[in-house]
Write a protein that holds these residues in place. Structure first.
Motif, PDB file in Angstrom:
ATOM      1  N   VAL A 236      88.529  21.705  77.156  1.00  0.00           N
ATOM      2  CA  VAL A 236      88.596  20.277  76.893  1.00  0.00           C
ATOM      3  C   VAL A 236      90.072  19.909  76.830  1.00  0.00           C
ATOM      4  O   VAL A 236      90.845  20.515  76.083  1.00  0.00           O
ATOM      5  CB  VAL A 236      87.890  19.900  75.578  1.00  0.00           C
ATOM      6  CG1 VAL A 236      88.109  18.419  75.254  1.00  0.00           C
ATOM      7  CG2 VAL A 236      86.403  20.208  75.667  1.00  0.00           C
ATOM      8  N   VAL A 237      90.470  18.936  77.633  1.00  0.00           N
ATOM      9  CA  VAL A 237      91.868  18.501  77.698  1.00  0.00           C
ATOM     10  C   VAL A 237      91.963  17.077  77.185  1.00  0.00           C
ATOM     11  O   VAL A 237      91.290  16.182  77.697  1.00  0.00           O
ATOM     12  CB  VAL A 237      92.406  18.572  79.139  1.00  0.00           C
ATOM     13  CG1 VAL A 237      93.856  18.091  79.182  1.00  0.00           C
ATOM     14  CG2 VAL A 237      92.286  19.976  79.699  1.00  0.00           C
ATOM     15  N   LYS A 238      92.774  16.877  76.166  1.00  0.00           N
ATOM     16  CA  LYS A 238      93.002  15.525  75.669  1.00  0.00           C
ATOM     17  C   LYS A 238      94.339  15.037  76.208  1.00  0.00           C
ATOM     18  O   LYS A 238      95.392  15.632  75.967  1.00  0.00           O
ATOM     19  CB  LYS A 238      92.995  15.506  74.147  1.00  0.00           C
ATOM     20  CG  LYS A 238      92.905  14.093  73.563  1.00  0.00           C
ATOM     21  CD  LYS A 238      94.252  13.423  73.463  1.00  0.00           C
ATOM     22  CE  LYS A 238      94.178  12.002  72.873  1.00  0.00           C
ATOM     23  NZ  LYS A 238      95.527  11.498  72.523  1.00  0.00           N
TER      24      LYS A 238
ATOM     25  N   VAL B  62     103.696   9.715  77.876  1.00  0.00           N
ATOM     26  CA  VAL B  62     102.860  10.788  78.420  1.00  0.00           C
ATOM     27  C   VAL B  62     102.480  10.445  79.852  1.00  0.00           C
ATOM     28  O   VAL B  62     101.767   9.477  80.108  1.00  0.00           O
ATOM     29  CB  VAL B  62     101.592  10.986  77.566  1.00  0.00           C
ATOM     30  CG1 VAL B  62     100.675  12.014  78.210  1.00  0.00           C
ATOM     31  CG2 VAL B  62     101.966  11.418  76.156  1.00  0.00           C
ATOM     32  N   ASP B  63     102.987  11.246  80.800  1.00  0.00           N
ATOM     33  CA  ASP B  63     102.674  11.062  82.215  1.00  0.00           C
ATOM     34  C   ASP B  63     101.467  11.926  82.553  1.00  0.00           C
ATOM     35  O   ASP B  63     101.520  13.150  82.408  1.00  0.00           O
ATOM     36  CB  ASP B  63     103.881  11.481  83.061  1.00  0.00           C
ATOM     37  CG  ASP B  63     103.682  11.233  84.546  1.00  0.00           C
ATOM     38  OD1 ASP B  63     102.546  10.901  84.949  1.00  0.00           O
ATOM     39  OD2 ASP B  63     104.662  11.357  85.305  1.00  0.00           O
TER      40      ASP B  63
ATOM     41  N   ASP C  80      87.816  25.909  74.701  1.00  0.00           N
ATOM     42  CA  ASP C  80      89.228  25.849  74.341  1.00  0.00           C
ATOM     43  C   ASP C  80      89.650  24.387  74.376  1.00  0.00           C
ATOM     44  O   ASP C  80      89.159  23.604  75.195  1.00  0.00           O
ATOM     45  CB  ASP C  80      90.074  26.640  75.338  1.00  0.00           C
ATOM     46  CG  ASP C  80      89.869  28.147  75.219  1.00  0.00           C
ATOM     47  OD1 ASP C  80      89.402  28.605  74.165  1.00  0.00           O
ATOM     48  OD2 ASP C  80      90.189  28.858  76.194  1.00  0.00           O
ATOM     49  N   LEU C  81      90.562  24.010  73.495  1.00  0.00           N
ATOM     50  CA  LEU C  81      91.035  22.629  73.434  1.00  0.00           C
ATOM     51  C   LEU C  81      92.538  22.593  73.666  1.00  0.00           C
ATOM     52  O   LEU C  81      93.290  23.317  73.014  1.00  0.00           O
ATOM     53  CB  LEU C  81      90.707  22.012  72.072  1.00  0.00           C
ATOM     54  CG  LEU C  81      91.269  20.607  71.789  1.00  0.00           C
ATOM     55  CD1 LEU C  81      90.769  19.581  72.796  1.00  0.00           C
ATOM     56  CD2 LEU C  81      90.931  20.172  70.363  1.00  0.00           C
ATOM     57  N   VAL C  82      92.972  21.750  74.595  1.00  0.00           N
ATOM     58  CA  VAL C  82      94.393  21.522  74.848  1.00  0.00           C
ATOM     59  C   VAL C  82      94.689  20.065  74.531  1.00  0.00           C
ATOM     60  O   VAL C  82      94.152  19.160  75.169  1.00  0.00           O
ATOM     61  CB  VAL C  82      94.771  21.837  76.310  1.00  0.00           C
ATOM     62  CG1 VAL C  82      96.250  21.509  76.552  1.00  0.00           C
ATOM     63  CG2 VAL C  82      94.492  23.305  76.640  1.00  0.00           C
ATOM     64  N   LEU C  83      95.530  19.853  73.518  1.00  0.00           N
ATOM     65  CA  LEU C  83      95.950  18.509  73.119  1.00  0.00           C
ATOM     66  C   LEU C  83      97.336  18.249  73.688  1.00  0.00           C
ATOM     67  O   LEU C  83      98.329  18.820  73.227  1.00  0.00           O
ATOM     68  CB  LEU C  83      95.982  18.392  71.590  1.00  0.00           C
ATOM     69  CG  LEU C  83      94.645  18.582  70.854  1.00  0.00           C
ATOM     70  CD1 LEU C  83      94.880  18.675  69.348  1.00  0.00           C
ATOM     71  CD2 LEU C  83      93.692  17.430  71.167  1.00  0.00           C
ATOM     72  N   LEU C  84      97.410  17.420  74.722  1.00  0.00           N
ATOM     73  CA  LEU C  84      98.686  17.144  75.372  1.00  0.00           C
ATOM     74  C   LEU C  84      99.364  15.948  74.723  1.00  0.00           C
ATOM     75  O   LEU C  84      98.738  14.925  74.455  1.00  0.00           O
ATOM     76  CB  LEU C  84      98.465  16.871  76.860  1.00  0.00           C
ATOM     77  CG  LEU C  84      97.969  18.060  77.694  1.00  0.00           C
ATOM     78  CD1 LEU C  84      97.750  17.640  79.139  1.00  0.00           C
ATOM     79  CD2 LEU C  84      98.951  19.229  77.619  1.00  0.00           C
ATOM     80  N   THR C  85     100.656  16.076  74.489  1.00  0.00           N
ATOM     81  CA  THR C  85     101.414  15.014  73.854  1.00  0.00           C
ATOM     82  C   THR C  85     102.793  14.956  74.494  1.00  0.00           C
ATOM     83  O   THR C  85     103.007  15.518  75.583  1.00  0.00           O
ATOM     84  CB  THR C  85     101.469  15.249  72.329  1.00  0.00           C
ATOM     85  OG1 THR C  85     102.144  14.167  71.704  1.00  0.00           O
ATOM     86  CG2 THR C  85     102.143  16.568  71.982  1.00  0.00           C
ATOM     87  N   ASP C  86     103.763  14.277  73.856  1.00  0.00           N
ATOM     88  CA  ASP C  86     105.073  14.101  74.479  1.00  0.00           C
ATOM     89  C   ASP C  86     106.140  15.004  73.871  1.00  0.00           C
ATOM     90  O   ASP C  86     107.331  14.791  74.092  1.00  0.00           O
ATOM     91  CB  ASP C  86     105.505  12.632  74.400  1.00  0.00           C
ATOM     92  CG  ASP C  86     105.580  12.095  72.980  1.00  0.00           C
ATOM     93  OD1 ASP C  86     105.174  12.828  72.055  1.00  0.00           O
ATOM     94  OD2 ASP C  86     106.032  10.955  72.792  1.00  0.00           O
ATOM     95  N   VAL C  87     105.742  16.012  73.122  1.00  0.00           N
ATOM     96  CA  VAL C  87     106.669  17.022  72.598  1.00  0.00           C
ATOM     97  C   VAL C  87     106.078  18.404  72.878  1.00  0.00           C
ATOM     98  O   VAL C  87     104.915  18.530  73.265  1.00  0.00           O
ATOM     99  CB  VAL C  87     106.933  16.841  71.087  1.00  0.00           C
ATOM    100  CG1 VAL C  87     107.660  15.535  70.819  1.00  0.00           C
ATOM    101  CG2 VAL C  87     105.628  16.882  70.302  1.00  0.00           C
ATOM    102  N   ALA C  88     106.876  19.439  72.652  1.00  0.00           N
ATOM    103  CA  ALA C  88     106.472  20.792  73.039  1.00  0.00           C
ATOM    104  C   ALA C  88     105.407  21.401  72.144  1.00  0.00           C
ATOM    105  O   ALA C  88     104.762  22.380  72.514  1.00  0.00           O
ATOM    106  CB  ALA C  88     107.698  21.710  73.063  1.00  0.00           C
TER     107      ALA C  88
ATOM    108  N   ASP D   8     103.081  20.129  75.621  1.00  0.00           N
ATOM    109  CA  ASP D   8     103.821  19.043  76.260  1.00  0.00           C
ATOM    110  C   ASP D   8     103.143  18.631  77.564  1.00  0.00           C
ATOM    111  O   ASP D   8     102.973  19.442  78.479  1.00  0.00           O
ATOM    112  CB  ASP D   8     105.251  19.504  76.520  1.00  0.00           C
ATOM    113  CG  ASP D   8     106.181  18.370  76.916  1.00  0.00           C
ATOM    114  OD1 ASP D   8     105.690  17.283  77.284  1.00  0.00           O
ATOM    115  OD2 ASP D   8     107.411  18.573  76.863  1.00  0.00           O
ATOM    116  N   ALA D   9     102.767  17.349  77.651  1.00  0.00           N
ATOM    117  CA  ALA D   9     102.120  16.844  78.866  1.00  0.00           C
ATOM    118  C   ALA D   9     103.080  16.706  80.023  1.00  0.00           C
ATOM    119  O   ALA D   9     102.643  16.632  81.188  1.00  0.00           O
ATOM    120  CB  ALA D   9     101.485  15.477  78.575  1.00  0.00           C
ATOM    121  N   ASN D  10     104.385  16.683  79.752  1.00  0.00           N
ATOM    122  CA  ASN D  10     105.352  16.324  80.780  1.00  0.00           C
ATOM    123  C   ASN D  10     106.064  17.512  81.409  1.00  0.00           C
ATOM    124  O   ASN D  10     106.974  17.318  82.216  1.00  0.00           O
ATOM    125  CB  ASN D  10     106.370  15.349  80.187  1.00  0.00           C
ATOM    126  CG  ASN D  10     105.710  14.075  79.686  1.00  0.00           C
ATOM    127  OD1 ASN D  10     104.808  13.541  80.320  1.00  0.00           O
ATOM    128  ND2 ASN D  10     106.152  13.592  78.527  1.00  0.00           N
TER     129      ASN D  10
END
Length: 318
Positions: free
Chosen positions: A31-33, A40-41, A217-225, A280-282
């Motif tokens: 699951v990708v958030k 966030v690109d 598995d969960l991946v929480l993407l954001t704008d920091v590492a 990090d999403a970027n």
């Protein structure tokens, strides 16, 4: 997050097709958030999802969109309103008019645009709101306790909800047929009289609920590492937490929006997720990087040890 974003993975996936039954038996779904902030690109995540799906991994995408929601509210001549809860967490106050704008932005604009990006990249994506099929469901919260001018007050007319159930059968069925669900709030808010009202819910916690229900598995993407031990120092990244003490250190370090993500991580693990990565999403290949160890990884063992201790200490007393 607009439809003219370039750099998707259409050049990675040659034919866009995938075998619905091709997912490795020993790999759980992912699951990708994807966050909704302007910083966030989504392009890198789109390419990574295309890559994973083409290689047989089952993926569910959950997205937020607070920035675009605010923009739509302002275009309609209203002002976004945020309140501080009694527990000190800042969140959106969603009255009836705001809820209308919220649904337009999230389920209408953002979900459609993101689904189109995935389809352009060769992913057989299906856009859904949490209301569709009761994917995300729970009681509506019509009033909230807030802090205003240092005083506790009750604000009525709220349209938010607490997720109590996930339609895992629907999501599993779509995954089994080779589709990639792209899910966004609103959720199905159940009224006390049996009615159903679309209501706001936090996207991180929605992703956590889905991951827990699917043992994913969960991946929480954001704008920091990831989570920093010192939020002002990017060199203090906490790479992993596998014990209760290490999880406690992550919780202590998480401030502001990151606190919500760590809360979502613990909810996902408690619900059945095997691991959660905040990343990090970027960066290049953000999801693959996160699954490979980049970011902050919180293992299920950090929760299991707490649960085991509770069971051990739960014996009868004399």
């Amino acid at each position: 997050m607009t439809g003219d974003i370039e750099g998707t993975a259409s050049d990675i996936v040659a034919d866009g097709g995938h075998d619905a039954g091709g997912a490795p038996a020993d790999e759980p779904p992912v699951v990708v958030k994807i966050g909704g902030a302007k910083a966030v690109d989504p392009a890198g995540a789109v390419g990574d999802v295309a890559h994973l799906v083409a290689n047989g991994r089952r993926v569910v995408v959950v997205h937020g969109g607070s920035t675009v929601v605010d923009e739509v509210i302002e275009r309609l001549g209203m002002e976004p309103e945020y309140v501080e809860s009694a527990s000190g967490v800042t969140g959106r106050f969603t009255d009836a008019e705001t809820m209308e704008a919220f649904t337009m932005a999230m389920a209408g604009k953002l979900n459609t645009e993101l689904t189109a990006l995935f389809r352009e990249a060769g992913v057989d994506a299906v856009g859904l709101s949490g209301v569709d099929g009761g994917i995300l469901s729970g009681p509506r919260k019509s009033a909230v306790r807030v802090i205003e001018d240092g005083k506790k007050k009750i604000r009525r007319g709220e349209h938010s909800g607490r997720i109590e159930s996930v339609n895992a059968d629907l999501l599993s069925g779509l995954l089994g047929d080779g589709y990639t669900p792209v899910v966004s709030p609103p959720m199905e808010g159940k009224e006390s009289d049996g009615g159903v009202t679309p209501v706001n819910t936090d996207a991180d916690r929605a992703a956590a609920a889905v991951a827990g229900a699917l043992d994913a598995d969960l991946v929480l993407l954001t704008d920091v590492a990831g989570v920093y031990a010192d939020p002002d120092d990017s060199d203090t990244l906490i790479e992993s937490a596998a014990t209760p003490d290490e999880l406690a250190a992550v919780e202590d370090a998480a401030e502001g929006f990151m606190g919500k993500k760590v809360m979502a991580a613990t909810e996902a693990l408690t619900g059945g997720s095997g691991r959660v990565v905040i990343g990090d999403a970027n960066v290049r290949d953000p999801i693959v990087a996160a699954l490979g160890g980049a970011g902050t990884t919180i293992e299920r063992s950090a929760i299991e040890e707490v649960e085991e201790a509770a069971e051990t200490d739960g014996g009868e007393t004399a």
